[in-house]
Design a protein around this motif. Structure first.
Motif: not given
Lengths: 323, 258
Positions: A29, A32, A110, B56, B59-60, B62-64, B114-115, B117-119, B121-123
């Motif tokens: 990603h 990342l 992450y 895992l 860690h989810e 954790i707020s922004l 984590n890959e 999750k990042m996808s 979250y970010q997509t």
């Protein structure tokens, strides 16, 4: 002597490690990948890989094998920094924006988890099962040390023993582990593994005490932030603990921080001057130096070599460093 | 056993006791039974796999948002550290057993999760299907990796579907309580092009209809899988029906809407 000069003998190997670090965090990603690279490019002393490599010279030094340990140790350190920045709500590290500031907390979590898992995977490449046992123990202790640090914030009843136990877990164990694992990976003798581990432990203690002194004596230019940052967060370190053991000083310090939630730079400056007048800085320097002497003693038990000389030079640098 | 290992007195003064996903615990227990490990080793292995999941999940949390009070600040700090602590515990536990191979499998799973999750979250998705596919991927990785590790092929697709189904039901439940979970938000931003954090009642309703249609489809797939695997049918049918009943979803009505 500058760190760069000491590292000269390892220049080629360290450059290989740097490339390996980049390749190791080459995630699929893009965010990342960018976040991991962002931290790598911010630099750092790379002291853990250096300790791994130099310790490996006491056995059968084999760079392709050593690199797994060297890269893993640096990645574990990096992952902990990424999460530390979320804990401290930090905006800047090593002169660059932190991951949580450049992206956000979720990306930082992450990224830290990803890097940490990547590091552990690398260590599983080693044949000796002791490697995982040694590293996992250090990481578990490290995380307990971090929890204790939060627990002890603004705790005026803590003593010097609490402090030493905390910095052992927080810093010294990972440096001791770097030295020990370097020796394990290279198949050095048990005796040499033990001396190198002890050397790393003493150097790590000295390193953290020096770090804590610099928080009182460093300039904005040297530290990249105003002095007293630890105190502002309620982290009570050796210089202030020494001052608190002097007559009447504990009450003075506690009075300054009566409103701990809203501690200000002005309050911190007041405590800085109390600590300096108490002789806390000098005392801490002496303790740091005592740990260095112990580290040197451990080195003397090892066969004379250029690696041993380099380890001594790094330890000396650590004791005298200004940033 | 799991609860006592998770307790760290100081941590629990500031953060809630970690949620143990009982469905996952049940599935992993069933898998390890089949893997025929010695009793103590099975216990520690189960604990390690659950610790990975709990770390895992922690860690989810954790707020922004920016934090302006001491108690919330401490809560966030310790939540980060609790996740790290649970993660280091799984590694420590398996290293005692010298289970190098499982350590590798789990660390690979964490990377892949984590890959994914990042996808997620970010997509900025342009269609809804990939949103659910990505979610399914996040839920599937750990169970798939463990199944492959022990050569338990029958658990692979069952575990993936079961976890996915449960995740959808959890999202639905949270969506009702909070009037919009992260998933509801993601559906709304994908389908309705809503970018704001605050959704209207109408937008939440529309997103819930989509979520329910995917739940209905996942239920059908789950039923089929249970029919195919008689040994799993015995273990899970009753449990699954009970959990499904607890959601209060009317299957027929949902199928019509979907």
């Amino acid at each position: 002597m500058k760190l760069k000069t000491i590292y000269a003998s390892l220049k080629k190997d360290l450059s290989f490690i740097e490339t390996e670090l980049e390749q190791t965090v080459n995630a699929h990603h893009p965010v990342l990948r960018d976040a991991s690279n962002h931290l790598l490019k911010a630099g750092g002393k790379r002291i853990r890989p250096v300790f791994v490599l130099l310790s490996g010279k006491f056995g059968h030094y084999n760079l392709p094998l050593m690199k797994n340990v060297a890269v893993a140790l640096e990645l574990i350190h990096m992952a902990s920094l990424v999460h530390d920045d979320v804990i401290d709500d930090a905006e800047m590290r090593r002169g660059a924006k932190t991951i949580k500031a450049k992206w956000d907390n979720r990306v930082a979590m992450y990224t830290g988890d990803y890097i940490f898992a990547r590091a552990i995977e690398l260590v599983t490449e080693l044949k000796d099962p002791a490697a995982n046992r040694i590293l996992s123990h250090a990481i578990l202790e490290m995380s307990i040390g971090e929890i204790e640090q939060i627990q002890d914030q603004f705790n005026w009843d803590q003593n010097v023993r609490d402090y030493f136990r905390r910095i052992k877990r927080k810093t010294a164990l990972l440096i001791a582990t770097s030295c020990e694992l370097g020796a394990v990976a290279a198949g050095a003798s048990k005796k040499e593994q033990l001396h190198l581990k002890q050397f790393g432990y003493y150097v790590g203690m000295s390193y953290q005490i020096t770090d804590d002194i610099l928080d009182y004596t460093g300039t904005v230019k040297q530290l990249g932030k105003p002095a007293g940052g630890d105190l502002l967060q309620g982290n009570i370190t050796l210089p202030v603990l020494y001052a608190m053991n002097q007559k009447n000083e504990k009450k003075k310090i506690m009075d300054v921080f009566s409103d701990e939630v809203h501690s200000s730079q002005e309050q911190v400056d007041q405590v800085l001057s109390i600590v300096k007048l108490s002789g806390g800085i000098e005392h801490s320097r002496q303790i740091s130096d005592r740990y260095l002497q112990k580290a040197f003693y451990e080195l003397e038990q090892l066969p004379a070599s250029s690696a041993r000389t380099s380890l001594r030079q790094i330890a000396e640098y650590i004791g005298k460093r200004k940033h | 056993m799991l609860q006592s290992r998770l307790s760290h007195s100081y941590l629990l003064r500031f953060i809630d006791f970690p949620v143990i996903d009982e469905e996952k615990l049940y599935v992993f227990y069933g898998m390890l039974e089949q893997a025929k490990l010695e009793h103590r080793r099975k216990q520690d292995t189960l604990l390690s796999i659950m610790l990975v999941q709990i770390a895992l999940d922690t860690h989810e949390l954790i707020s922004l948002e920016e934090i302006d009070n001491e108690s919330d600040r401490k809560n966030r700090q310790l939540t980060v550290l609790a996740g790290d602590y649970f993660s280091s515990m799984y590694y420590h536990l398996l290293s005692k057993w010298e289970d190098n191979e499982l350590i590798r499998t789990l660390s690979e799973a964490i990377q892949e999760i984590n890959e994914a999750k990042m996808s997620f979250y970010q997509t900025d998705y342009s269609a809804i299907e990939p949103v659910f596919e990505n979610l399914k991927e996040i839920e599937s990785i750990l169970v798939r990796k463990v199944a492959e590790h022990y050569g338990l092929s029958n658990w692979k697709s069952f575990g993936s579907h079961y976890f996915y189904m449960n995740r959808l039901l959890t999202e639905r439940k949270q969506g009702i309580i909070q009037s919009g979970s992260f998933m509801i938000q993601k559906i709304a931003s994908t389908l309705l092009s809503v970018k704001s954090a605050k959704l209207s009642t109408n937008q939440v309703s529309k997103a819930k209809i989509v979520l329910d249609s995917y739940i209905a489809y996942a239920k059908k797939e789950m039923d089929q899988l249970l029919q195919q695997h008689s040994e799993l049918h015995q273990l899970f049918q009753e449990r699954f029906e009970y959990n499904w009943g607890m959601t209060g979803i009317q299957e027929k009505k949902m199928a019509e809407e979907g």
